[in-house]
Design an enzyme around this catalytic site. Sequence first.
Site: not given
Length: 321
Positions: A104, A232, A275, A230, A134, A202, A132
């Site tokens: 992203c 978020n 997602s 996930s 990321e 974000c 994680h």
Amino acid sequence: MTSPETGTKRVLLAKPRGYCAGVDRAVEAVERALEKHGAPVYVRKQIVHNLHVVDTLEQRGAVFVDETDEVPEGALVVFSAHGVSPVVHEQAKERGLRTIDATCPLVTKVHHEAKRFAREDYDILLVGHHGHEEVEGTSGEAPEHIQLVETPEDVAAVTVRDPEKVIWLSQTTLSVDETLETVRALRERFPSLQNPPSDDICYATQNRQVAVKAMAPRCDLVLVVGSRNSSNSVRLVEVALQAGAGAAKLIDYAREIDDAWLRGVTTIGITSGASVPEVLVRGVLDHLAERGWGEVEEIETAQETLTFALPRELRPARSAR
Ligand code: SF4
């Protein structure tokens, strides 16, 4: 439990919910790669953290792997929306893999910040969750400058070389409120702590949390559609509870709704992680409508119009002039 408003069974539907621009782009990247190059297309890690999306792409010929060394030499591999560290790019190059980077752009932005502040020799305190993908990708940009801080309790153990040259960055999908608590604790220890040049959490994560916060105090139960890995989506469950929902549950599919959860419940809030395709939310709405929750009110707190161009490798070639 009864609704604070009326005794009528109703659903409150959060908006924005579901797919963000980065997920939309990453899923489309795999679909386009399959159309253009045919199966198999290898994907390093889950392209986005959603079971249904991964299953659907698998059926169409995507092969999900954990590491690039599982990809046959010379094959095509897509890097997921969560981003990868430079080491992964190097490994792919060594194996002669063709790559499509579906990271992203908002994760890439954090990578750029990490590189810039490492170049300027800052100690970078990365607020995020250990393990994680990321966080692994971002940390890999400057491992010698970045330390992970997960919670305010971690702050006491942080050591920096120069307390005047410290900046915090963060994972994109955290709880805004919890992150601010950690940052407050960091600032108490390091008063000169610098903020990121722009928000790292974000827009999509923030917008979904704001919407669920607006809805949760009116809800006996909040159902968050999303997968357990996930970040978020898990945060939305926590935010719903903190904002006053009677209960909050994370589900991948409507069939996971336990009838016992619905007993004595009047108002049910529904949202979905960044997602999550809308078809799964529709499934939940249908399931609830069959059980008497046919009245649906949308609670809109923001409009989202952001879209990202596909990864470079998949954009149509410019026609010759
Ligand atoms: Fe990008 Fe945010 Fe979506 Fe993650 S949640 S893919 S950072 S827009």
